[in-house]
Design a protein around this motif. Structure first.
Motif, PDB file in Angstrom:
ATOM      1  N   LEU A   1      61.929 -29.443 -55.324  1.00  0.00           N
ATOM      2  CA  LEU A   1      61.627 -29.544 -53.904  1.00  0.00           C
ATOM      3  C   LEU A   1      61.088 -28.210 -53.412  1.00  0.00           C
ATOM      4  O   LEU A   1      61.346 -27.158 -54.004  1.00  0.00           O
ATOM      5  CB  LEU A   1      62.866 -29.966 -53.105  1.00  0.00           C
ATOM      6  CG  LEU A   1      64.072 -29.006 -53.103  1.00  0.00           C
ATOM      7  CD1 LEU A   1      64.026 -28.098 -51.867  1.00  0.00           C
ATOM      8  CD2 LEU A   1      65.383 -29.772 -53.140  1.00  0.00           C
ATOM      9  N   TRP A   2      60.322 -28.272 -52.310  1.00  0.00           N
ATOM     10  CA  TRP A   2      59.804 -27.078 -51.640  1.00  0.00           C
ATOM     11  C   TRP A   2      60.360 -27.070 -50.230  1.00  0.00           C
ATOM     12  O   TRP A   2      60.135 -28.004 -49.450  1.00  0.00           O
ATOM     13  CB  TRP A   2      58.276 -27.093 -51.580  1.00  0.00           C
ATOM     14  CG  TRP A   2      57.600 -27.167 -52.922  1.00  0.00           C
ATOM     15  CD1 TRP A   2      58.128 -26.866 -54.140  1.00  0.00           C
ATOM     16  CD2 TRP A   2      56.247 -27.573 -53.156  1.00  0.00           C
ATOM     17  NE1 TRP A   2      57.196 -27.053 -55.134  1.00  0.00           N
ATOM     18  CE2 TRP A   2      56.028 -27.485 -54.560  1.00  0.00           C
ATOM     19  CE3 TRP A   2      55.197 -27.982 -52.336  1.00  0.00           C
ATOM     20  CZ2 TRP A   2      54.806 -27.817 -55.136  1.00  0.00           C
ATOM     21  CZ3 TRP A   2      53.982 -28.306 -52.904  1.00  0.00           C
ATOM     22  CH2 TRP A   2      53.786 -28.212 -54.294  1.00  0.00           C
ATOM     23  N   PHE A   3      61.065 -26.013 -49.881  1.00  0.00           N
ATOM     24  CA  PHE A   3      61.667 -25.914 -48.550  1.00  0.00           C
ATOM     25  C   PHE A   3      61.051 -24.756 -47.786  1.00  0.00           C
ATOM     26  O   PHE A   3      60.962 -23.631 -48.293  1.00  0.00           O
ATOM     27  CB  PHE A   3      63.176 -25.708 -48.639  1.00  0.00           C
ATOM     28  CG  PHE A   3      63.805 -25.348 -47.327  1.00  0.00           C
ATOM     29  CD1 PHE A   3      63.937 -26.298 -46.326  1.00  0.00           C
ATOM     30  CD2 PHE A   3      64.228 -24.042 -47.076  1.00  0.00           C
ATOM     31  CE1 PHE A   3      64.482 -25.959 -45.086  1.00  0.00           C
ATOM     32  CE2 PHE A   3      64.779 -23.700 -45.853  1.00  0.00           C
ATOM     33  CZ  PHE A   3      64.910 -24.654 -44.856  1.00  0.00           C
ATOM     34  N   ALA A   4      60.640 -25.003 -46.536  1.00  0.00           N
ATOM     35  CA  ALA A   4      60.116 -23.975 -45.642  1.00  0.00           C
ATOM     36  C   ALA A   4      61.046 -23.856 -44.438  1.00  0.00           C
ATOM     37  O   ALA A   4      61.271 -24.848 -43.736  1.00  0.00           O
ATOM     38  CB  ALA A   4      58.706 -24.316 -45.182  1.00  0.00           C
ATOM     39  N   PRO A   5      61.612 -22.678 -44.181  1.00  0.00           N
ATOM     40  CA  PRO A   5      62.476 -22.510 -43.000  1.00  0.00           C
ATOM     41  C   PRO A   5      61.751 -22.903 -41.718  1.00  0.00           C
ATOM     42  O   PRO A   5      60.562 -22.650 -41.545  1.00  0.00           O
ATOM     43  CB  PRO A   5      62.780 -21.002 -43.026  1.00  0.00           C
ATOM     44  CG  PRO A   5      62.647 -20.616 -44.459  1.00  0.00           C
ATOM     45  CD  PRO A   5      61.526 -21.461 -44.993  1.00  0.00           C
TER      46      PRO A   5
ATOM     47  N   GLN B   1      63.693 -20.956 -57.831  1.00  0.00           N
ATOM     48  CA  GLN B   1      62.816 -20.429 -58.861  1.00  0.00           C
ATOM     49  C   GLN B   1      61.740 -19.487 -58.349  1.00  0.00           C
ATOM     50  O   GLN B   1      61.291 -18.595 -59.072  1.00  0.00           O
ATOM     51  CB  GLN B   1      62.132 -21.587 -59.603  1.00  0.00           C
ATOM     52  CG  GLN B   1      63.090 -22.487 -60.352  1.00  0.00           C
ATOM     53  CD  GLN B   1      62.360 -23.574 -61.114  1.00  0.00           C
ATOM     54  OE1 GLN B   1      61.381 -24.139 -60.637  1.00  0.00           O
ATOM     55  NE2 GLN B   1      62.833 -23.858 -62.315  1.00  0.00           N
ATOM     56  N   ASP B   2      61.283 -19.668 -57.094  1.00  0.00           N
ATOM     57  CA  ASP B   2      60.120 -18.910 -56.650  1.00  0.00           C
ATOM     58  C   ASP B   2      60.031 -18.954 -55.136  1.00  0.00           C
ATOM     59  O   ASP B   2      60.635 -19.812 -54.479  1.00  0.00           O
ATOM     60  CB  ASP B   2      58.844 -19.507 -57.272  1.00  0.00           C
ATOM     61  CG  ASP B   2      57.638 -18.585 -57.186  1.00  0.00           C
ATOM     62  OD1 ASP B   2      57.814 -17.404 -56.801  1.00  0.00           O
ATOM     63  OD2 ASP B   2      56.521 -19.040 -57.486  1.00  0.00           O
ATOM     64  N   ARG B   3      59.257 -18.033 -54.583  1.00  0.00           N
ATOM     65  CA  ARG B   3      58.861 -18.052 -53.175  1.00  0.00           C
ATOM     66  C   ARG B   3      57.350 -17.900 -53.173  1.00  0.00           C
ATOM     67  O   ARG B   3      56.818 -16.883 -53.652  1.00  0.00           O
ATOM     68  CB  ARG B   3      59.512 -16.908 -52.396  1.00  0.00           C
ATOM     69  CG  ARG B   3      59.131 -16.883 -50.888  1.00  0.00           C
ATOM     70  CD  ARG B   3      59.871 -17.956 -50.153  1.00  0.00           C
ATOM     71  NE  ARG B   3      59.445 -18.097 -48.757  1.00  0.00           N
ATOM     72  CZ  ARG B   3      59.927 -17.399 -47.733  1.00  0.00           C
ATOM     73  NH1 ARG B   3      60.824 -16.448 -47.953  1.00  0.00           N
ATOM     74  NH2 ARG B   3      59.510 -17.620 -46.515  1.00  0.00           N
ATOM     75  N   ARG B   4      56.625 -18.881 -52.675  1.00  0.00           N
ATOM     76  CA  ARG B   4      55.175 -18.816 -52.740  1.00  0.00           C
ATOM     77  C   ARG B   4      54.532 -19.595 -51.596  1.00  0.00           C
ATOM     78  O   ARG B   4      55.194 -20.358 -50.896  1.00  0.00           O
ATOM     79  CB  ARG B   4      54.667 -19.346 -54.084  1.00  0.00           C
ATOM     80  CG  ARG B   4      54.954 -20.804 -54.386  1.00  0.00           C
ATOM     81  CD  ARG B   4      54.249 -21.222 -55.680  1.00  0.00           C
ATOM     82  NE  ARG B   4      54.469 -22.606 -56.030  1.00  0.00           N
ATOM     83  CZ  ARG B   4      55.183 -23.018 -57.072  1.00  0.00           C
ATOM     84  NH1 ARG B   4      55.762 -22.138 -57.848  1.00  0.00           N
ATOM     85  NH2 ARG B   4      55.304 -24.309 -57.329  1.00  0.00           N
ATOM     86  N   ARG B   5      53.230 -19.389 -51.467  1.00  0.00           N
ATOM     87  CA  ARG B   5      52.435 -20.078 -50.462  1.00  0.00           C
ATOM     88  C   ARG B   5      51.869 -21.343 -51.072  1.00  0.00           C
ATOM     89  O   ARG B   5      51.297 -21.317 -52.168  1.00  0.00           O
ATOM     90  CB  ARG B   5      51.286 -19.180 -49.995  1.00  0.00           C
ATOM     91  CG  ARG B   5      50.495 -19.707 -48.803  1.00  0.00           C
ATOM     92  CD  ARG B   5      51.238 -19.460 -47.525  1.00  0.00           C
ATOM     93  NE  ARG B   5      50.416 -19.784 -46.345  1.00  0.00           N
ATOM     94  CZ  ARG B   5      50.897 -19.773 -45.111  1.00  0.00           C
ATOM     95  NH1 ARG B   5      52.157 -19.442 -44.890  1.00  0.00           N
ATOM     96  NH2 ARG B   5      50.126 -20.066 -44.081  1.00  0.00           N
TER      97      ARG B   5
END
Length: 223
Positions: A198-202, A163-167
């Motif tokens: 869920l929030w995933f960070a590489p 849905q999104d890419r955010r800080r």
């Protein structure tokens, strides 16, 4: 029997401690670490750990701890195991991670093992991430008790939408994350909530797990 086994383990641990050699004066301490250069896009290296607390809970509570246990065998295939413990919970996941993404072959809770065939695609190939990406699939679910008896079988269907890419900022730091909605249905009694985010960070992992746990710490640094 399990309770008795726990009590029997205590004197065994004490005996092992009594037999351990005394450290030599001036000798360097034995340490283990995971080099940052070895942490993958989907972190999986043996020894990595993460800690979490439920979203909305005050700081200071007993954390949940996720550990990367390393390679093992599940359903006749080589997989990577990770285990979440804390507050009486215990669950172990078995995954394969390669250029095509991350796939879940099954998981284990005390007393039961859940197998998925074909494996459930949890994450896409590294270069596929973008806002608007979606993927879906279905797996045959088999729930087996520790004595080998099949308790239930059915079908699990899943869909993911980026849905999104955010800080975001959580107790464990600030991260650029992919915001993903996961929808699941099954006919074996509802193994998972129907909709989760869920929030995933590489190179970090889940900053917010599908169960609503927020990252509070880890034993490695991202690239």
């Amino acid at each position: 029997m399990r309770g008795r086994a726990r009590f029997l383990a205590l004197p065994l641990l004490a005996a092992l401690g009594a037999c351990a050699p005394a450290p030599q004066t001036g000798a360097p301490a034995v340490q283990a670490s995971t080099p940052v250069s070895r942490v993958s896009f989907y972190p999986q290296e043996t020894g990595l750990t993460w800690t979490y607390l439920p979203e909305g809970e005050a700081a200071g509570g007993a954390p949940y701890t996720l550990r990367s246990l390393g390679p093992t065998v599940f359903a006749g295939q080589t997989v990577l195991a990770s285990q979440l413990t804390g507050r009486g919970a215990e669950q172990t996941w078995y995954r394969q991670v390669d250029q095509g993404g991350a796939r879940l072959l099954g998981f284990r809770k005390p007393g039961v093992t859940v197998g998925l065939d074909p494996a459930w695609l949890e994450a896409p190939a590294e270069g596929a991430w973008r806002v608007g990406l979606s993927w879906q699939g279905e797996s045959r679910v088999t729930i087996t008790s520790d004595d080998g008896k099949v308790q239930a079988q059915g079908t699990l269907r899943y869909r993911y939408d980026v849905q999104d890419r955010r800080r975001v900022t959580v107790p464990g730091g600030s991260f650029d994350v992919w915001v993903v909605t996961r929808q699941i249905t099954d006919d074996v009694g509802g193994l998972f909530p129907q909709a989760q985010q869920l929030w995933f960070a590489p190179f970090v992992g889940d900053v917010r797990t599908p169960e609503g746990l927020l990252l509070t710490g880890r034993n490695f640094n991202a690239r």
